[in-house]
Write an enzyme that holds these catalytic residues in place. Structure first.
Site, mmCIF file in Angstrom:
data_model
loop_
_atom_site.group_PDB
_atom_site.id
_atom_site.type_symbol
_atom_site.label_atom_id
_atom_site.label_comp_id
_atom_site.label_asym_id
_atom_site.label_seq_id
_atom_site.Cartn_x
_atom_site.Cartn_y
_atom_site.Cartn_z
ATOM 1 C CB SER A 109 63.433 17.066 32.039
ATOM 2 O OG SER A 109 62.160 17.409 32.550
ATOM 3 C CE1 TYR A 122 62.668 12.113 34.150
ATOM 4 C CE2 TYR A 122 61.778 14.302 34.564
ATOM 5 C CZ TYR A 122 62.320 13.381 33.702
ATOM 6 O OH TYR A 122 62.532 13.708 32.390
#
Length: 145
Positions: A109, A122
């Site tokens: 990501s 995250y």
């Protein structure tokens, strides 16, 4: 080609998209990245445990203020997003190194490069993935992986 899912009972959309390839050039197998036994069972079902290309994209998200997240939920996220990848690589890398070939593709990501507000844990998991991969590539390249 083998597609894996934690819950194969939810494979309907994938099976429909695969169409006639399902059962011919595509198999769907159960694999839970948080369960070493599941990973081994899936790999053991492959002739010779021979994996040419591993694409790792398992992951879960978490958004919200840090103080609203439980430690258990944070640990679960790290177990999936980071340690899940580590478990997979740990199982396929020895054979790839022996064969002196293979590819490991990791879907991460942008938050592994830059954190975003309310995505602390995250982002931390994806930073861990990036660091792991950057460190591993130095060793893997010596084995043409």
């Amino acid at each position: 080609v083998i597609a894996t899912m934690r819950n194969v009972g939810r494979s309907g959309a994938l099976a429909a998209a695969a169409g006639p390839a399902l059962g011919r050039t595509l198999e769907i197998k159960q694999l839970d990245v948080c369960d070493e036994g599941s990973i081994r069972a899936c790999l053991d079902s492959i002739p010779g445990r021979h994996v040419d290309i591993l694409v790792s994209n398992a992951g879960v998200g978490m958004a919200g203020p840090l103080e609203c997240q439980s430690l258990a939920a944070m640990q679960s996220l790290m177990d999936t997003n980071f340690f899940g990848l580590v478990r997979l690589v740990k199982e396929v890398l020895p054979d790839m190194k022996r064969r002196r070939g293979g590819h490991i593709v990791v879907i991460s990501s942008i938050m592994g490069l830059q954190g975003i507000v309310f995505n602390d844990i995250y982002a931390a998991s994806k930073f861990a993935v990036e660091g792991f991969c950057e460190s591993l590539v130095v060793q893997a390249l010596r084995f043409n992986v």
